[in-house]
Design a protein around this motif. Structure first.
Motif, PDB file in Angstrom:
ATOM      1  N   MET A  19       0.780  -1.211   0.009  1.00 34.81           N
ATOM      2  CA  MET A  19       0.032  -0.166  -0.060  1.00 34.81           C
ATOM      3  C   MET A  19       1.027   1.325  -0.035  1.00 34.81           C
ATOM      4  SD  MET A  19      -2.960   1.215  -0.184  1.00 34.81           S
ATOM      5  CE  MET A  19      -4.102   0.018   0.053  1.00 34.81           C
ATOM      6  N   ASN A  38      11.692   2.454   5.043  1.00 33.56           N
ATOM      7  CA  ASN A  38      11.320   1.272   5.309  1.00 33.56           C
ATOM      8  C   ASN A  38      12.000   0.497   6.201  1.00 33.56           C
ATOM      9  OD1 ASN A  38       8.823  -0.189   4.530  1.00 33.56           O
ATOM     10  ND2 ASN A  38      10.104  -1.680   3.763  1.00 33.56           N
ATOM     11  N   THR A  40      12.809  -2.496   6.114  1.00 35.00           N
ATOM     12  CA  THR A  40      13.683  -3.482   5.012  1.00 35.00           C
ATOM     13  C   THR A  40      13.964  -2.511   3.860  1.00 35.00           C
ATOM     14  OG1 THR A  40      12.339  -5.258   5.879  1.00 35.00           O
ATOM     15  CG2 THR A  40      13.804  -5.426   3.748  1.00 35.00           C
ATOM     16  N   THR A  97      -4.193   0.364   9.198  1.00 38.46           N
ATOM     17  CA  THR A  97      -5.516  -0.204   9.914  1.00 38.46           C
ATOM     18  C   THR A  97      -5.380  -0.545  11.263  1.00 38.46           C
ATOM     19  OG1 THR A  97      -5.943  -1.181   7.614  1.00 38.46           O
ATOM     20  CG2 THR A  97      -7.156  -1.785   9.245  1.00 38.46           C
TER      21      THR A  97
HETATM   22  P1  NDP Z   1       2.661  -4.947   3.615  1.00 39.48           P
HETATM   23  O1  NDP Z   1       2.695  -6.351   4.545  1.00 39.48           O
HETATM   24  O2  NDP Z   1       2.766  -5.075   2.250  1.00 39.48           O
HETATM   25  O3  NDP Z   1       3.498  -3.818   4.229  1.00 39.48           O
HETATM   26  C1  NDP Z   1       3.529  -3.801   5.677  1.00 39.48           C
HETATM   27  C2  NDP Z   1       4.608  -2.711   5.999  1.00 39.48           C
HETATM   28  O4  NDP Z   1       4.754  -2.475   7.325  1.00 39.48           O
HETATM   29  C3  NDP Z   1       6.077  -2.808   5.464  1.00 39.48           C
HETATM   30  O5  NDP Z   1       6.496  -1.695   4.910  1.00 39.48           O
HETATM   31  C4  NDP Z   1       6.869  -3.230   6.726  1.00 39.48           C
HETATM   32  O6  NDP Z   1       7.984  -3.301   6.507  1.00 39.48           O
HETATM   33  C5  NDP Z   1       6.092  -2.532   7.843  1.00 39.48           C
HETATM   34  N1  NDP Z   1       6.253  -3.253   9.189  1.00 39.48           N
HETATM   35  C6  NDP Z   1       5.713  -4.169   9.615  1.00 39.48           C
HETATM   36  N2  NDP Z   1       5.859  -4.523  10.694  1.00 39.48           N
HETATM   37  C7  NDP Z   1       6.867  -3.525  11.211  1.00 39.48           C
HETATM   38  C8  NDP Z   1       7.447  -3.029  12.330  1.00 39.48           C
HETATM   39  N3  NDP Z   1       7.480  -3.809  13.477  1.00 39.48           N
HETATM   40  N4  NDP Z   1       8.297  -2.045  12.477  1.00 39.48           N
HETATM   41  C9  NDP Z   1       8.500  -1.185  11.325  1.00 39.48           C
HETATM   42  N5  NDP Z   1       7.777  -1.556  10.044  1.00 39.48           N
HETATM   43  C10 NDP Z   1       6.981  -2.632   9.944  1.00 39.48           C
HETATM   44  O7  NDP Z   1       1.220  -4.313   3.970  1.00 39.48           O
HETATM   45  P2  NDP Z   1       0.488  -3.197   2.978  1.00 39.48           P
HETATM   46  O8  NDP Z   1       1.443  -2.095   2.635  1.00 39.48           O
HETATM   47  O9  NDP Z   1      -0.514  -3.690   2.246  1.00 39.48           O
HETATM   48  O10 NDP Z   1      -0.553  -2.629   4.129  1.00 39.48           O
HETATM   49  C11 NDP Z   1      -0.185  -1.522   5.067  1.00 39.48           C
HETATM   50  C12 NDP Z   1      -1.394  -0.994   5.760  1.00 39.48           C
HETATM   51  O11 NDP Z   1      -2.431  -0.745   4.699  1.00 39.48           O
HETATM   52  C13 NDP Z   1      -2.096  -2.039   6.772  1.00 39.48           C
HETATM   53  O12 NDP Z   1      -2.514  -1.701   8.028  1.00 39.48           O
HETATM   54  C14 NDP Z   1      -3.037  -2.668   5.991  1.00 39.48           C
HETATM   55  O13 NDP Z   1      -4.194  -3.053   6.743  1.00 39.48           O
HETATM   56  C15 NDP Z   1      -3.512  -1.294   5.136  1.00 39.48           C
HETATM   57  N6  NDP Z   1      -4.508  -1.635   3.685  1.00 39.48           N
HETATM   58  C16 NDP Z   1      -3.879  -2.432   3.239  1.00 39.48           C
HETATM   59  C17 NDP Z   1      -4.764  -2.793   1.826  1.00 39.48           C
HETATM   60  C18 NDP Z   1      -4.214  -3.959   0.961  1.00 39.48           C
HETATM   61  O14 NDP Z   1      -4.997  -4.358   0.215  1.00 39.48           O
HETATM   62  N7  NDP Z   1      -2.873  -4.116   0.760  1.00 39.48           N
HETATM   63  C19 NDP Z   1      -6.007  -2.494   1.829  1.00 39.48           C
HETATM   64  C20 NDP Z   1      -6.403  -1.401   2.755  1.00 39.48           C
HETATM   65  C21 NDP Z   1      -5.763  -1.018   4.061  1.00 39.48           C
HETATM   66  P3  NDP Z   1       9.158  -4.343   5.800  1.00 39.48           P
HETATM   67  O15 NDP Z   1       9.024  -4.035   4.471  1.00 39.48           O
HETATM   68  O16 NDP Z   1      10.501  -4.152   6.680  1.00 39.48           O
HETATM   69  O17 NDP Z   1       8.538  -5.668   6.365  1.00 39.48           O
END
Ligand code: NDP
Length: 303
Positions: A19, A38, A40, A97
């Motif tokens: 997203m 990010n 990673t 979210t």
């Molecule tokens: P991803 O799994 O693709 O990405 C998650 C992100 O969060 C990555 O940048 C990840 O970093 C980071 N992250 C996770 N845990 C940690 C942590 N402990 N510390 C730092 N960074 C962290 O998810 P999305 O991008 O799809 O989703 C992001 C948000 O958007 C969520 O809340 C989701 O519910 C919401 N959303 C997503 C939709 C979808 O269809 N994808 C639709 C509507 C809302 P790293 O790369 O290092 O793992």
């Protein structure tokens, strides 16, 4: 979604997952200077090639711009990422979210640290972001000052809907809509299970499902009117007594087709309980009362 005609606002985006990357691309395409970070780093590299500045730490990313957008996995990750950042004077928009309670707590947390805060719920999947024809929008709640100041920038990747100053309301609207969607998917799942194994092509059946669900969806407007008016029997077309009788046919058909009724019976059980309490002239609006009073868990027998 609107075209951003103001001078492009520089912004920081924390989290370049699926997203976050879609959002960053939309802002970059519209000419906004974007700083990304990010956990990673490799996942932010493609955006660097597209013109984003990549910060070496979350704190440095937050320091780079007044407008800071978080799009991380969950509320806990937002807390972790922002723990070491200086938030004073920042405008923090949280597109991660979460629950209404998490939105309110995060707002208080950000305010204590001198930031304005807007919580958000994204009503889109990544391919819809940046496509004005997709119908994608984002629900916002919290600081109206922040929202008004950055409305044009926020409207670049998707439409914007401000639902009030209570920072929990974006998440509440988001989760209420997603919960309704879950019910719809449960119904679709059961319907396909019923025709499975028969000489009915799923691809031919699917358009019937789509048009039927589309025709039934405006029932939500009637439910809203009954809730507002307080008379759950007003203009009821399909009364509970009739619906409960019809449910027997739905259950029997599932049995004939060798399909489990487990997706149907929780809702049907509630309809039967409301009918048994003397509300046969209502439709399903009165079932909402059962959920609110805890009757759904059998905690009391109040109608
Ligand atoms: P991803 O799994 O693709 O990405 C998650 C992100 O969060 C990555 O940048 C990840 O970093 C980071 N992250 C996770 N845990 C940690 C942590 N402990 N510390 C730092 N960074 C962290 O998810 P999305 O991008 O799809 O989703 C992001 C948000 O958007 C969520 O809340 C989701 O519910 C919401 N959303 C997503 C939709 C979808 O269809 N994808 C639709 C509507 C809302 P790293 O790369 O290092 O793992």
């Amino acid at each position: 979604m609107t075209e951003d005609t103001s001078s492009p606002t520089p912004l920081t985006l924390l989290g370049t997952g699926a997203m976050g990357t879609a959002l960053a691309r939309a802002w970059l395409a519209a000419g906004h200077p974007v700083t990304v970070w990010n956990r990673t780093p490799a996942r932010a590299e493609p955006l660097a090639a597209e013109g984003a500045a990549v910060a070496g730490s979350a704190a440095a990313a937050v320091a780079a711009n007044k407008l800071v957008i978080a799009c991380l996995l969950d509320d806990a990750s937002v807390g972790e990422v922002l723990a070491g950042a200086e938030l004073s004077g920042r405008d923090l928009v949280d597109l991660t979210t979460g629950t209404p309670g998490q939105g309110r707590a995060r707002a208080a947390w950000a305010t204590e640290r001198g930031a304005r805060f807007l919580d958000a719920g994204v009503m889109a999947v990544p391919p819809m972001v940046g496509d004005p024809a997709s119908g994608a929008y984002v629900l916002y709640s919290g600081s109206s000052g922040l929202f008004e100041e950055h409305r044009d920038t926020l409207a670049v990747p998707a439409g914007v809907r401000y639902v009030g100053p209570d920072p929990g309301f974006a998440a509440l609207h988001d989760v209420a809509l997603l919960s309704a969607m879950d019910g719809m998917f449960a119904g679709i799942t059961h319907a396909f299970a019923l025709i499975r194994g028969e000489d009915i092509a799923p691809r031919e059946f699917a358009p019937l499902l789509v048009s039927w669900l589309t025709a039934m969806a405006p029932a939500a407007l009637d439910t809203a009117d009954r809730l507002a008016g307080g008379d759950y029997t007003k203009d009821v077309v399909s009364g509970l007594a009739m619906q409960v009788a019809a449910n027997a046919t739905l259950l029997r058909t599932a049995e004939e087709q060798g399909v489990s009724t487990e997706l149907l019976t929780p809702f049907m059980g509630l309809m039967e309980r409301r009918l048994a309490a003397g509300h046969g002239a209502e439709d399903t609006t009165g079932v909402i009362e059962l959920l609110l009073t805890g009757d759904a868990q059998g905690l009391s027998d109040k109608p």
